[in-house]
Write a protein that holds these residues in place. Structure first.
Motif, PDB file in Angstrom:
ATOM      1  N   LYS A 180       0.733  -1.150  -0.077  1.00 47.20           N
ATOM      2  CA  LYS A 180       0.006   0.143  -0.112  1.00 47.20           C
ATOM      3  C   LYS A 180       0.925   1.273   0.030  1.00 47.20           C
ATOM      4  O   LYS A 180       2.056   1.286   0.617  1.00 47.20           O
ATOM      5  N   PRO A 181       0.430   2.332  -0.804  1.00 50.99           N
ATOM      6  CA  PRO A 181       1.231   3.569  -0.751  1.00 50.99           C
ATOM      7  C   PRO A 181       1.154   4.304   0.706  1.00 50.99           C
ATOM      8  O   PRO A 181       0.086   3.987   1.560  1.00 50.99           O
ATOM      9  N   PHE A 182       2.307   4.966   0.940  1.00 51.21           N
ATOM     10  CA  PHE A 182       2.625   5.561   2.284  1.00 51.21           C
ATOM     11  C   PHE A 182       1.851   6.704   2.235  1.00 51.21           C
ATOM     12  O   PHE A 182       1.181   7.336   3.066  1.00 51.21           O
ATOM     13  N   VAL A 183       1.956   7.516   1.204  1.00 52.15           N
ATOM     14  CA  VAL A 183       1.214   8.714   0.976  1.00 52.15           C
ATOM     15  C   VAL A 183       0.352   8.783  -0.349  1.00 52.15           C
ATOM     16  O   VAL A 183       0.645   8.148  -1.471  1.00 52.15           O
ATOM     17  N   GLY A 184      -0.773   9.350  -0.313  1.00 50.86           N
ATOM     18  CA  GLY A 184      -1.854   9.344  -1.468  1.00 50.86           C
ATOM     19  C   GLY A 184      -2.170   7.630  -2.146  1.00 50.86           C
ATOM     20  O   GLY A 184      -2.493   6.919  -1.181  1.00 50.86           O
ATOM     21  N   SER A 185      -2.338   7.662  -3.091  1.00 50.19           N
ATOM     22  CA  SER A 185      -2.916   6.550  -3.796  1.00 50.19           C
ATOM     23  C   SER A 185      -2.109   6.014  -4.791  1.00 50.19           C
ATOM     24  O   SER A 185      -2.505   4.891  -5.641  1.00 50.19           O
ATOM     25  N   ARG A 186      -0.808   6.440  -4.961  1.00 46.97           N
ATOM     26  CA  ARG A 186      -0.172   5.921  -6.221  1.00 46.97           C
ATOM     27  C   ARG A 186       1.325   5.288  -5.778  1.00 46.97           C
ATOM     28  O   ARG A 186       1.964   5.813  -4.870  1.00 46.97           O
ATOM     29  N   LYS A 187       1.747   4.320  -6.429  1.00 48.79           N
ATOM     30  CA  LYS A 187       3.046   3.902  -6.270  1.00 48.79           C
ATOM     31  C   LYS A 187       3.726   3.731  -7.667  1.00 48.79           C
ATOM     32  O   LYS A 187       3.281   3.441  -8.686  1.00 48.79           O
TER      33      LYS A 187
END
Length: 299
Positions: A94-101
């Protein structure tokens, strides 16, 4: 660092992001130092909504490359399966920040077969909010199954006038020097920017042009003595071959600049020898034999 040129790439991504229709995987194809990495980083910053400074330490970005073997200190020949598995595991978390990796693979043509197969599974079943940027100079060395599952974008050489104009904005850069650097960089901004940072590297390039010009008329033994420094570090064969390929590229361009109608046939023979040597450097053939073949073609 701002992207120089490649306006069609920038315009394309503006439209894609405005429509919220980004692809899971992109393949950037172009010459070394033409701007593929700068473009990937710039686009990744836009996708993540962060500044360049924030991007450098962003927890949801991973840049994968061949790197150097910690035990031997030598450049790795391939991007191996373990490195690729780690990158794919990073994407699946899961991303640490926001919704993208985001994963950027530099030198994607150097993936091992196992690494490419592992990547293929991710391309076939992409996780939501993940993006992969594959950067390659020679896409033909990548499996067709990988290429067919990416959005391919070609990076053409930046026009000399555009590059010279960008270089002229740097401190202490004269217009004539900017023009000359842009000419020698052959549409690859990364080369010119490295020269601005390291004037010794620029002088080394000019020296290589002079070395190549000096080979004409020399006996073979003297030619071999002249090119001996090109074989570099005997311990790191990958780095030596990579550097030699770059040097032969300089020779090829210098040859085209100097070729005159009276010696077209001879020039073609030399260029053919250089082209064959550059191609064979990726195979297990001794670099000295390849360079000697070029020297024999030079009158």
């Amino acid at each position: 660092m701002a992207l120089i040129g490649h306006t069609h790439i920038v315009d394309y991504f503006k439209k894609v992001m405005a429509a919220k229709n980004e692809s899971h995987a992109y393949l950037f194809v172009g010459l070394p130092k033409i701007g593929k990495m700068t473009a990937a980083r710039t686009i990744a910053q836009e996708l993540l909504g962060v500044s360049e400074k924030q991007f450098e330490t962003h927890p949801d970005v991973l840049i994968l490359e061949r790197g150097v073997n910690e035990k031997t200190g030598k450049t790795n020949k391939q991007i191996g399966i373990e490195s690729m598995r780690a990158a794919l595991s990073f994407l699946q978390s899961k991303p640490f920040v926001g919704s993208r990796k985001i994963v950027i693979v530099d030198g994607a043509e150097h993936m091992s077969i196992a690494a490419a197969n592992a990547l293929l599974k991710s391309l076939e079943e992409p996780a939501k909010g993940t993006h992969i940027f594959l950067l390659a100079t020679d896409e033909t060395r990548m499996p067709a199954t990988i290429r067919s599952r990416t959005q391919r974008l070609l990076f053409s050489p930046v026009p000399q006038t555009v590059l010279a104009s960008a270089l002229a904005t740097f401190d202490d850069m004269t217009e004539s020097r900017a023009d000359m650097m842009a000419q020698y960089a052959r549409g690859c901004p990364g080369i010119a920017l490295e020269w601005i940072e390291d004037n010794d590297a620029y002088n080394a390039y000019l020296g290589e042009v002079e070395r190549f010009a000096s080979l004409r008329g020399m006996p073979l033994y003297q030619k071999m003595q002249t090119v001996e420094p090109l074989f570099g570090d005997k311990k790191d064969h990958i780095a030596t071959r990579t550097k030699l390929k770059e040097t032969l590229g300089i020779w090829q361009l210098a040859l085209r600049d100097s070729m005159i109608e009276a010696d077209v046939a001879g020039g073609i023979a030399i260029e053919q020898a250089i082209r064959e040597a550059r191609a064979q450097l990726d195979n297990n053939i001794h670099p000295k034999l390849l360079v000697e073949h070029i020297l024999l073609a030079i009158p």
